[in-house]
Write a protein that holds these residues in place. Sequence first.
Motif, PDB file in Angstrom:
ATOM      1  N   GLU A 166      28.083   9.172  -5.720  1.00 21.95           N
ATOM      2  CA  GLU A 166      26.663   9.470  -5.875  1.00 21.95           C
ATOM      3  C   GLU A 166      26.458  10.596  -6.883  1.00 21.95           C
ATOM      4  O   GLU A 166      27.298  11.474  -7.031  1.00 21.95           O
ATOM      5  N   ALA A 167      25.318  10.547  -7.556  1.00 20.72           N
ATOM      6  CA  ALA A 167      24.913  11.688  -8.370  1.00 20.72           C
ATOM      7  C   ALA A 167      24.359  12.747  -7.433  1.00 20.72           C
ATOM      8  O   ALA A 167      23.545  12.462  -6.553  1.00 20.72           O
ATOM      9  N   ALA A 168      24.824  13.965  -7.607  1.00 14.63           N
ATOM     10  CA  ALA A 168      24.373  15.061  -6.759  1.00 14.63           C
ATOM     11  C   ALA A 168      23.013  15.561  -7.228  1.00 14.63           C
ATOM     12  O   ALA A 168      22.593  15.312  -8.359  1.00 14.63           O
ATOM     13  N   VAL A 169      22.322  16.266  -6.361  1.00 17.36           N
ATOM     14  CA  VAL A 169      20.977  16.753  -6.642  1.00 17.36           C
ATOM     15  C   VAL A 169      20.938  18.258  -6.434  1.00 17.36           C
ATOM     16  O   VAL A 169      21.438  18.771  -5.443  1.00 17.36           O
ATOM     17  N   HIS A 170      20.350  18.983  -7.390  1.00 16.65           N
ATOM     18  CA  HIS A 170      20.172  20.410  -7.216  1.00 16.65           C
ATOM     19  C   HIS A 170      19.169  20.664  -6.090  1.00 16.65           C
ATOM     20  O   HIS A 170      18.310  19.829  -5.790  1.00 16.65           O
ATOM     21  N   GLN A 171      19.240  21.820  -5.503  1.00 19.08           N
ATOM     22  CA  GLN A 171      18.410  22.143  -4.342  1.00 19.08           C
ATOM     23  C   GLN A 171      16.919  22.011  -4.649  1.00 19.08           C
ATOM     24  O   GLN A 171      16.137  21.561  -3.816  1.00 19.08           O
ATOM     25  N   GLU A 172      16.506  22.375  -5.877  1.00 12.75           N
ATOM     26  CA  GLU A 172      15.081  22.325  -6.202  1.00 12.75           C
ATOM     27  C   GLU A 172      14.534  20.906  -6.275  1.00 12.75           C
ATOM     28  O   GLU A 172      13.325  20.693  -6.253  1.00 12.75           O
ATOM     29  N   ALA A 173      15.423  19.909  -6.393  1.00 13.17           N
ATOM     30  CA  ALA A 173      14.968  18.517  -6.423  1.00 13.17           C
ATOM     31  C   ALA A 173      14.906  17.899  -5.031  1.00 13.17           C
ATOM     32  O   ALA A 173      14.326  16.821  -4.858  1.00 13.17           O
ATOM     33  N   GLU A 174      15.503  18.556  -4.045  1.00 12.38           N
ATOM     34  CA  GLU A 174      15.554  17.992  -2.699  1.00 12.38           C
ATOM     35  C   GLU A 174      14.168  17.775  -2.113  1.00 12.38           C
ATOM     36  O   GLU A 174      13.931  16.803  -1.401  1.00 12.38           O
ATOM     37  N   GLU A 175      13.244  18.692  -2.415  1.00 13.62           N
ATOM     38  CA  GLU A 175      11.894  18.565  -1.862  1.00 13.62           C
ATOM     39  C   GLU A 175      11.216  17.281  -2.328  1.00 13.62           C
ATOM     40  O   GLU A 175      10.577  16.579  -1.539  1.00 13.62           O
ATOM     41  N   SER A 176      11.367  16.956  -3.617  1.00 13.56           N
ATOM     42  CA  SER A 176      10.776  15.723  -4.145  1.00 13.56           C
ATOM     43  C   SER A 176      11.393  14.499  -3.484  1.00 13.56           C
ATOM     44  O   SER A 176      10.693  13.530  -3.150  1.00 13.56           O
ATOM     45  N   LEU A 177      12.712  14.523  -3.268  1.00  9.99           N
ATOM     46  CA  LEU A 177      13.377  13.380  -2.645  1.00  9.99           C
ATOM     47  C   LEU A 177      12.989  13.245  -1.182  1.00  9.99           C
ATOM     48  O   LEU A 177      12.825  12.131  -0.682  1.00  9.99           O
ATOM     49  N   THR A 178      12.829  14.355  -0.491  1.00  7.12           N
ATOM     50  CA  THR A 178      12.378  14.302   0.902  1.00  7.12           C
ATOM     51  C   THR A 178      10.981  13.691   0.983  1.00  7.12           C
ATOM     52  O   THR A 178      10.693  12.855   1.854  1.00  7.12           O
ATOM     53  N   ASP A 179      10.106  14.087   0.058  1.00  9.00           N
ATOM     54  CA  ASP A 179       8.749  13.542   0.015  1.00  9.00           C
ATOM     55  C   ASP A 179       8.780  12.050  -0.307  1.00  9.00           C
ATOM     56  O   ASP A 179       8.004  11.262   0.245  1.00  9.00           O
ATOM     57  N   LEU A 180       9.691  11.648  -1.196  1.00  5.86           N
ATOM     58  CA  LEU A 180       9.813  10.240  -1.555  1.00  5.86           C
ATOM     59  C   LEU A 180      10.269   9.411  -0.359  1.00  5.86           C
ATOM     60  O   LEU A 180       9.741   8.316  -0.098  1.00  5.86           O
ATOM     61  N   ARG A 181      11.225   9.917   0.399  1.00  2.00           N
ATOM     62  CA  ARG A 181      11.681   9.185   1.580  1.00  2.00           C
ATOM     63  C   ARG A 181      10.553   9.062   2.608  1.00  2.00           C
ATOM     64  O   ARG A 181      10.420   8.030   3.276  1.00  2.00           O
ATOM     65  N   SER A 182       9.736  10.089   2.717  1.00  2.00           N
ATOM     66  CA  SER A 182       8.592  10.032   3.629  1.00  2.00           C
ATOM     67  C   SER A 182       7.605   8.952   3.197  1.00  2.00           C
ATOM     68  O   SER A 182       7.092   8.190   4.026  1.00  2.00           O
ATOM     69  N   ALA A 183       7.340   8.880   1.890  1.00  2.00           N
ATOM     70  CA  ALA A 183       6.423   7.856   1.378  1.00  2.00           C
ATOM     71  C   ALA A 183       6.973   6.452   1.610  1.00  2.00           C
ATOM     72  O   ALA A 183       6.214   5.512   1.889  1.00  2.00           O
ATOM     73  N   LEU A 184       8.292   6.282   1.519  1.00  2.00           N
ATOM     74  CA  LEU A 184       8.903   4.983   1.790  1.00  2.00           C
ATOM     75  C   LEU A 184       8.736   4.584   3.251  1.00  2.00           C
ATOM     76  O   LEU A 184       8.495   3.408   3.565  1.00  2.00           O
ATOM     77  N   ARG A 185       8.851   5.547   4.147  1.00  2.00           N
ATOM     78  CA  ARG A 185       8.668   5.245   5.574  1.00  2.00           C
ATOM     79  C   ARG A 185       7.236   4.843   5.882  1.00  2.00           C
ATOM     80  O   ARG A 185       6.979   4.015   6.765  1.00  2.00           O
ATOM     81  N   ASP A 186       6.267   5.403   5.161  1.00  2.00           N
ATOM     82  CA  ASP A 186       4.851   5.159   5.442  1.00  2.00           C
ATOM     83  C   ASP A 186       4.303   3.953   4.692  1.00  2.00           C
ATOM     84  O   ASP A 186       3.138   3.936   4.315  1.00  2.00           O
ATOM     85  N   TYR A 187       5.136   2.939   4.515  1.00  2.00           N
ATOM     86  CA  TYR A 187       4.736   1.802   3.686  1.00  2.00           C
ATOM     87  C   TYR A 187       3.514   1.064   4.223  1.00  2.00           C
ATOM     88  O   TYR A 187       2.738   0.474   3.458  1.00  2.00           O
ATOM     89  N   ASP A 188       3.312   1.081   5.546  1.00  2.00           N
ATOM     90  CA  ASP A 188       2.176   0.361   6.128  1.00  2.00           C
ATOM     91  C   ASP A 188       1.165   1.317   6.764  1.00  2.00           C
ATOM     92  O   ASP A 188       0.388   0.929   7.635  1.00  2.00           O
ATOM     93  N   VAL A 189       1.198   2.575   6.319  1.00  2.00           N
ATOM     94  CA  VAL A 189       0.264   3.576   6.830  1.00  2.00           C
ATOM     95  C   VAL A 189      -0.538   4.119   5.640  1.00  2.00           C
ATOM     96  O   VAL A 189      -0.222   5.181   5.093  1.00  2.00           O
ATOM     97  N   PRO A 190      -1.564   3.397   5.218  1.00  2.00           N
ATOM     98  CA  PRO A 190      -2.312   3.849   4.042  1.00  2.00           C
ATOM     99  C   PRO A 190      -3.111   5.114   4.320  1.00  2.00           C
ATOM    100  O   PRO A 190      -3.679   5.284   5.397  1.00  2.00           O
ATOM    101  N   THR A 191      -3.129   5.997   3.349  1.00  2.00           N
ATOM    102  CA  THR A 191      -3.938   7.214   3.459  1.00  2.00           C
ATOM    103  C   THR A 191      -5.378   6.894   3.066  1.00  2.00           C
ATOM    104  O   THR A 191      -5.666   5.853   2.470  1.00  2.00           O
TER     105      THR A 191
END
Length: 403
Positions: A76-101
């Motif tokens: 895997e390509a590693a991620v610097h700590q400052e990018a982790e927040e964006s990836l965490t947010d992206l995973r959250s958006a993927l989970r909410d696929y059927d929960v429209p805002t």
Amino acid sequence: MSAPGHSEFTAGLAPGENLAVLRKAHGLTQAQLARRAAVSLSLLSKIEVGDRALTPAVAAALGKPMGLTVAEVLGEAAVHQEAEESLTDLRSALRDYDVPTERTVTDSDLRDGVMRASALRDAFDVARLTQLLPNLLRDATAHAFAVHSAEAWNSLAEAYSAVYWLAARHRWMDMAELAVTRQRWAVHQRADPLGAAIADRDRAGAYLNGGDYEGGLSLVERAIVAAQSSPSLSGRERAFAVGVLNLRGMTLAGRLEDKSEGRREAERHIRSAWNAAEELAGVEWHRHSMIFGVRNTTTHVLATRLDLGSPREALAMAADVDAALADLTPTRVAATRINLARAGLDVGDRDGALTNLRIAWETAPQMARTNPMGREVFRVVSSLHRRSNPELLRTAKLAGIPL
């Protein structure tokens, strides 16, 4: 985007180095792993010390006895700590696929967002793309549920395709597989055969990165039949759908362990891709962040010849490489240059390999930190070259890789 060496994404170990770490972690000697993978001990030893490049096909063979996918062996390509927040947010958006805002999103705003994501993909600006995708997914989800139009669901599917692209380039296979599942779900909310073909092409990519080449080929075959028989697809749109699927098919075939079968299957997909490209009358078509035409087909055939063990055939196709790569995206140009570097290494042209690597990293700098084959070829070239070689030093500086 910041210069090489300051990207939010890093590559960690090169594939051959990663393989050695994984082998030792599994408590295997080189002889034990070589025997279980039906790979020569000499080849395995050369890969680990940096005298030979680890190819995807060999990575698949060596990964199986350890229960690892190709992506895991390549690392895997590693991620610097400052990018982790964006990836965490992206995973959250993927989970909410059927929960429209409860967002108000216009067609124009959404098209602009999708086009921005496509441009960032083409430029390999992975840091900005990662920052963009969470809100793009949420906007596209809200809009698709609100208006329930084919265009809205296609925009959501294209956003998921961008997530797949990002995850696959970094070998984050859990995210990649989830993204293609969501992508297929979106395109099937309102029937769209072209979007379905693109989704199947991406899904087959998950099989490719997992090392299940036979399974990926079966999926591609079904998708081609569906595209060819769809009453809603005709003319150039059908040629485009069939074409991009055949590009994926030839890549999968080139990685098959049985090279005789691989060549036979690859040639069939190559012929079909050329026929589809001719229907586009020399134009490189852009649809759903995909490109298909004669030039892009050429780059895929070149890569497939290389995977089939014919580096001289691959190099012969690049006799006029600048013309072949004209008007293609930086990522496609860089990927082809990396393949030419690998081919040069295979035929003993170290200087040519190094030159192609330098051009690749000048064209798409972030690929230096995420493309496993680029780093692997550089690892081997640098071990074979004198470290005082000026081109080697220049390329290392471009890539941000210490010698």
